[in-house]
Design a protein around this motif. Structure first.
Motif, PDB file in Angstrom:
ATOM      1  N   LEU A   1      12.033  36.868 -37.415  1.00 19.27           N
ATOM      2  CA  LEU A   1      11.825  35.436 -37.617  1.00 19.27           C
ATOM      3  C   LEU A   1      12.534  34.613 -36.550  1.00 19.27           C
ATOM      4  CD1 LEU A   1      10.894  33.057 -39.429  1.00 19.27           C
ATOM      5  CD2 LEU A   1      12.970  33.394 -40.783  1.00 19.27           C
ATOM      6  N   GLY A   2      13.695  35.071 -36.097  1.00 18.15           N
ATOM      7  CA  GLY A   2      14.443  34.313 -35.107  1.00 18.15           C
ATOM      8  C   GLY A   2      15.822  34.904 -34.927  1.00 18.15           C
ATOM      9  N   ARG A   3      16.793  34.040 -34.664  1.00 18.21           N
ATOM     10  CA  ARG A   3      18.163  34.510 -34.473  1.00 18.21           C
ATOM     11  C   ARG A   3      19.147  33.522 -35.105  1.00 18.21           C
ATOM     12  NH1 ARG A   3      20.638  31.658 -30.346  1.00 18.21           N
ATOM     13  NH2 ARG A   3      19.229  30.462 -29.015  1.00 18.21           N
ATOM     14  N   MET A   4      20.310  34.057 -35.440  1.00 24.02           N
ATOM     15  CA  MET A   4      21.375  33.256 -36.020  1.00 24.02           C
ATOM     16  C   MET A   4      21.999  32.377 -34.944  1.00 24.02           C
ATOM     17  SD  MET A   4      23.221  32.493 -38.671  1.00 24.02           S
ATOM     18  CE  MET A   4      24.696  31.477 -38.788  1.00 24.02           C
ATOM     19  N   LEU A   5      22.253  31.120 -35.280  1.00 20.79           N
ATOM     20  CA  LEU A   5      22.845  30.173 -34.340  1.00 20.79           C
ATOM     21  C   LEU A   5      24.377  30.287 -34.338  1.00 20.79           C
ATOM     22  CD1 LEU A   5      20.470  27.142 -34.981  1.00 20.79           C
ATOM     23  CD2 LEU A   5      20.654  28.493 -32.887  1.00 20.79           C
TER      24      LEU A   5
ATOM     25  N   TRP B   1      13.441  40.316 -52.168  1.00 21.26           N
ATOM     26  CA  TRP B   1      13.239  39.944 -50.779  1.00 21.26           C
ATOM     27  C   TRP B   1      13.813  40.993 -49.839  1.00 21.26           C
ATOM     28  CZ3 TRP B   1      14.971  34.122 -51.159  1.00 21.26           C
ATOM     29  CH2 TRP B   1      14.018  33.427 -51.927  1.00 21.26           C
ATOM     30  N   ALA B   2      13.247  41.044 -48.655  1.00 21.64           N
ATOM     31  CA  ALA B   2      13.717  41.975 -47.629  1.00 21.64           C
ATOM     32  C   ALA B   2      15.065  41.508 -47.073  1.00 21.64           C
ATOM     33  CB  ALA B   2      12.685  42.062 -46.506  1.00 21.64           C
ATOM     34  N   PRO B   3      15.823  42.408 -46.407  1.00 23.75           N
ATOM     35  CA  PRO B   3      17.051  41.978 -45.718  1.00 23.75           C
ATOM     36  C   PRO B   3      16.747  40.861 -44.728  1.00 23.75           C
ATOM     37  CG  PRO B   3      16.936  44.368 -45.806  1.00 23.75           C
ATOM     38  CD  PRO B   3      15.610  43.869 -46.286  1.00 23.75           C
ATOM     39  N   ILE B   4      17.589  39.843 -44.713  1.00 20.33           N
ATOM     40  CA  ILE B   4      17.351  38.663 -43.885  1.00 20.33           C
ATOM     41  C   ILE B   4      18.041  38.766 -42.533  1.00 20.33           C
ATOM     42  CG2 ILE B   4      17.826  36.182 -43.733  1.00 20.33           C
ATOM     43  CD1 ILE B   4      17.277  35.990 -46.710  1.00 20.33           C
ATOM     44  N   CYS B   5      19.203  39.383 -42.483  1.00 21.91           N
ATOM     45  CA  CYS B   5      19.984  39.414 -41.239  1.00 21.91           C
ATOM     46  C   CYS B   5      20.330  40.840 -40.836  1.00 21.91           C
ATOM     47  CB  CYS B   5      21.256  38.592 -41.410  1.00 21.91           C
ATOM     48  SG  CYS B   5      22.294  38.567 -39.929  1.00 21.91           S
TER      49      CYS B   5
ATOM     50  N   LEU C   1      15.298  28.442 -44.596  1.00 24.41           N
ATOM     51  CA  LEU C   1      16.361  29.198 -43.957  1.00 24.41           C
ATOM     52  C   LEU C   1      16.947  28.332 -42.853  1.00 24.41           C
ATOM     53  CD1 LEU C   1      14.197  31.425 -45.035  1.00 24.41           C
ATOM     54  CD2 LEU C   1      15.676  32.991 -43.819  1.00 24.41           C
ATOM     55  N   VAL C   2      18.213  27.982 -43.021  1.00 24.66           N
ATOM     56  CA  VAL C   2      18.848  26.992 -42.156  1.00 24.66           C
ATOM     57  C   VAL C   2      19.988  27.635 -41.365  1.00 24.66           C
ATOM     58  CG1 VAL C   2      19.977  24.727 -42.150  1.00 24.66           C
ATOM     59  CG2 VAL C   2      18.255  25.240 -43.869  1.00 24.66           C
ATOM     60  N   CYS C   3      20.260  27.048 -40.207  1.00 26.78           N
ATOM     61  CA  CYS C   3      21.275  27.545 -39.253  1.00 26.78           C
ATOM     62  C   CYS C   3      20.752  28.730 -38.463  1.00 26.78           C
ATOM     63  CB  CYS C   3      22.596  27.889 -39.925  1.00 26.78           C
ATOM     64  SG  CYS C   3      23.282  26.526 -40.902  1.00 26.78           S
ATOM     65  N   ILE C   4      19.424  28.809 -38.334  1.00 31.24           N
ATOM     66  CA  ILE C   4      18.796  29.812 -37.487  1.00 31.24           C
ATOM     67  C   ILE C   4      17.848  29.108 -36.521  1.00 31.24           C
ATOM     68  CG2 ILE C   4      18.850  31.430 -39.418  1.00 31.24           C
ATOM     69  CD1 ILE C   4      15.734  31.211 -39.439  1.00 31.24           C
ATOM     70  N   HIS C   5      17.532  29.783 -35.417  1.00 28.91           N
ATOM     71  CA  HIS C   5      16.505  29.283 -34.502  1.00 28.91           C
ATOM     72  C   HIS C   5      15.308  30.218 -34.585  1.00 28.91           C
ATOM     73  CE1 HIS C   5      14.544  27.308 -31.235  1.00 28.91           C
ATOM     74  NE2 HIS C   5      14.448  28.446 -30.562  1.00 28.91           N
ATOM     75  N   PRO C   6      14.213  29.754 -35.187  1.00 31.27           N
ATOM     76  CA  PRO C   6      13.051  30.628 -35.349  1.00 31.27           C
ATOM     77  C   PRO C   6      12.298  30.833 -34.031  1.00 31.27           C
ATOM     78  CG  PRO C   6      12.549  28.434 -36.152  1.00 31.27           C
ATOM     79  CD  PRO C   6      13.995  28.415 -35.754  1.00 31.27           C
ATOM     80  N   ILE C   7      11.575  31.943 -33.964  1.00 34.39           N
ATOM     81  CA  ILE C   7      10.722  32.198 -32.807  1.00 34.39           C
ATOM     82  C   ILE C   7       9.633  31.138 -32.723  1.00 34.39           C
ATOM     83  CG2 ILE C   7       9.027  33.819 -31.855  1.00 34.39           C
ATOM     84  CD1 ILE C   7      10.741  36.071 -33.033  1.00 34.39           C
ATOM     85  N   ARG C   8       9.125  30.727 -33.881  1.00 34.04           N
ATOM     86  CA  ARG C   8       8.118  29.661 -33.940  1.00 34.04           C
ATOM     87  C   ARG C   8       8.252  28.950 -35.285  1.00 34.04           C
ATOM     88  NH1 ARG C   8       5.584  34.486 -35.131  1.00 34.04           N
ATOM     89  NH2 ARG C   8       4.262  34.494 -36.996  1.00 34.04           N
ATOM     90  N   TYR C   9       7.696  27.737 -35.336  1.00 32.69           N
ATOM     91  CA  TYR C   9       7.803  26.929 -36.547  1.00 32.69           C
ATOM     92  C   TYR C   9       6.525  26.932 -37.386  1.00 32.69           C
ATOM     93  CZ  TYR C   9      11.966  24.939 -34.333  1.00 32.69           C
ATOM     94  OH  TYR C   9      13.187  24.764 -33.733  1.00 32.69           O
ATOM     95  N   HIS C  10       5.471  27.515 -36.881  1.00 32.82           N
ATOM     96  CA  HIS C  10       4.194  27.476 -37.597  1.00 32.82           C
ATOM     97  C   HIS C  10       3.505  28.833 -37.491  1.00 32.82           C
ATOM     98  CE1 HIS C  10       4.557  23.134 -38.098  1.00 32.82           C
ATOM     99  NE2 HIS C  10       4.932  23.079 -36.822  1.00 32.82           N
ATOM    100  N   GLY C  11       2.550  29.041 -38.384  1.00 34.46           N
ATOM    101  CA  GLY C  11       1.785  30.278 -38.396  1.00 34.46           C
ATOM    102  C   GLY C  11       2.222  31.195 -39.527  1.00 34.46           C
ATOM    103  N   HIS C  12       1.590  32.349 -39.609  1.00 42.65           N
ATOM    104  CA  HIS C  12       1.859  33.308 -40.671  1.00 42.65           C
ATOM    105  C   HIS C  12       2.913  34.317 -40.208  1.00 42.65           C
ATOM    106  CE1 HIS C  12       1.114  36.773 -43.416  1.00 42.65           C
ATOM    107  NE2 HIS C  12       0.873  35.817 -44.281  1.00 42.65           N
TER     108      HIS C  12
ATOM    109  N   GLY D   1      24.312  35.011 -33.483  1.00 44.96           N
ATOM    110  CA  GLY D   1      23.455  35.699 -32.530  1.00 44.96           C
ATOM    111  C   GLY D   1      22.646  36.839 -33.098  1.00 44.96           C
ATOM    112  N   ALA D   2      22.845  37.188 -34.366  1.00 53.47           N
ATOM    113  CA  ALA D   2      22.137  38.320 -34.964  1.00 53.47           C
ATOM    114  C   ALA D   2      20.656  37.999 -35.165  1.00 53.47           C
ATOM    115  CB  ALA D   2      22.767  38.689 -36.297  1.00 53.47           C
ATOM    116  N   THR D   3      19.845  39.045 -35.223  1.00 52.67           N
ATOM    117  CA  THR D   3      18.408  38.890 -35.464  1.00 52.67           C
ATOM    118  C   THR D   3      18.165  38.564 -36.940  1.00 52.67           C
ATOM    119  OG1 THR D   3      17.895  40.471 -33.714  1.00 52.67           O
ATOM    120  CG2 THR D   3      16.157  40.020 -35.303  1.00 52.67           C
ATOM    121  N   VAL D   4      17.258  37.634 -37.173  1.00 53.55           N
ATOM    122  CA  VAL D   4      16.919  37.195 -38.531  1.00 53.55           C
ATOM    123  C   VAL D   4      15.482  37.612 -38.834  1.00 53.55           C
ATOM    124  CG1 VAL D   4      16.705  35.199 -40.055  1.00 53.55           C
ATOM    125  CG2 VAL D   4      18.512  35.257 -38.321  1.00 53.55           C
ATOM    126  N   TYR D   5      15.240  38.043 -40.072  1.00 54.91           N
ATOM    127  CA  TYR D   5      13.933  38.541 -40.489  1.00 54.91           C
ATOM    128  C   TYR D   5      13.390  37.720 -41.665  1.00 54.91           C
ATOM    129  CZ  TYR D   5      15.618  42.534 -37.818  1.00 54.91           C
ATOM    130  OH  TYR D   5      16.137  43.329 -36.828  1.00 54.91           O
TER     131      TYR D   5
END
Length: 343
Positions: free
Chosen positions: A149-153, A33-37, A131-142, A77-81
């Motif tokens: 993907l979002g940011r760390m809470l 897998w790619a780096p997540i954070c 992936l939990v404890c993050i806020h995604p940019i969106r919840y659906h789609g590809h 607050g870090a970016t999540v991928y």
């Protein structure tokens, strides 16, 4: 003629396509897998803190349950991928209480499917992860592998002093460690006070801290980064040492044989971690700080118990607890610490 679902590929002769399948597994072109954070390029797993340990299978609820996921270190607050390409679904609620980190998303590996005829192999299973404890940019789609993907809470608001992390859980509750950290031993941060294997004949330094057999170096957190040369004092200075991850209270071992001297004070303010010792010998001279040694003088052998890690979380809540390892001449000790990593 049988029609089977496979990822789309250019038209190849059947034998050539079979070789392509062997070399590049369908649906997932990457073997890990790619780096997540952001700030954690190796998907480093949380060690142990006062709330518990981050490895798969770690004790939960006073040993009554086991950790069904893996905690990947990620500063608030870090970016999540995205670790792989797939379809999003959510939201995922882990705590079900609406706290500041009760959000997340699921990714199910899909890929771009098309019809190919007369192939003998069934379509491979895809990955499915929460992936939990993050806020995604969106919840659906590809989403694509490595795409934002979002940011760390703000985990520190809920669990002050914890090593902030993303909870990564396979949908089937299997262990994702080998996909997150390929080539490393499973559960490298499992809290076991087991001395390292004898390494008297080895040219590299021994394991320094129990629970960190490969001398894994601290990544980045809200206090800074642990690698040699990392910025200090708002960029006005450089880190002339290496921070080796070590859980508060863990046993510390001598990296090589030599003579002890000390105490060595780094902060000069008498705080809870202002202690350490110097070892000189075998062509090396190093200071190990933020530890309490068994003694400050005398000879010590490589791999012998040196002392214990001090309570860093008391002084720097939320930091990745670590031993500050500094060569006496301020040169970079990384190659000696990580030599033979993963063996």
């Amino acid at each position: 003629r049988t029609r089977l679902n496979f990822p789309c590929f250019p038209s190849f002769p059947h034998g050539v396509f079979a070789k392509q399948l062997d070399g590049h597994p369908p649906q997932q072109q990457h073997r890990h897998w790619a780096p997540i954070c952001s700030g954690n390029p190796t998907n480093q797993i949380r060690g142990c803190d006062r709330y518990g340990c981050g490895n798969f299978g770690a004790d939960r609820h006073s040993g009554k349950e086991k950790h069904g996921g893996v905690d990947v270190i990620c500063r608030d607050g870090a970016t999540v991928y995205a670790p792989f390409s797939g379809q999003l679904s959510g939201p995922i609620r882990f705590f079900h209480n609406g706290n500041a980190i009760d959000d997340g998303v699921q990714i199910r590996g899909s890929g771009n499917w098309c019809f190919l005829t007369s192939l003998p192999l069934p379509p491979p299973p895809g990955y499915c992860v929460k992936l939990v404890c993050i806020h995604p940019i969106r919840y659906h789609g590809h989403i694509r592998r490595g795409q934002q993907l979002g940011r760390m809470l703000p985990m520190q608001k809920v669990f002050p002093g914890i090593i902030s992390h993303i909870h990564v859980e396979n949908c089937d509750r299997s262990d994702p460690t080998h996909l997150l950290t390929p080539g490393k031993k499973k559960n490298p941060n499992k809290k076991k006070d087991v001395p390292p294997l004898p390494q008297q004949g080895s040219g590299r330094w021994a394991t320094v801290c129990a629970g960190n057999p490969t001398n894994e170096i601290r990544g980045c957190d809200k206090y800074g980064c642990g690698y040699y040369g990392a910025p200090r004092r708002s960029g006005k200075g450089k880190h002339r040492a290496v921070d080796v991850i070590c859980a508060d209270g863990a046993t510390v071992y001598a990296p090589f044989s030599g003579q002890l001297s000390g105490p060595v004070k780094f902060f000069h303010n008498g705080n809870a971690i202002d202690d350490g010792v110097q070892i000189q010998g075998s062509g090396f001279c190093v200071k190990l700080l933020c530890i309490h040694p068994i003694r400050y003088n005398g000879a010590i052998s490589k791999g012998q118990v040196l002392g214990k890690m001090l309570p860093m979380q008391r002084v720097f809540p939320g930091i990745i607890s670590h031993i500050h390892i500094e060569n006496c001449d301020h040169s970079d000790p990384t190659s000696n610490l990580e030599r033979g990593k993963g063996q």
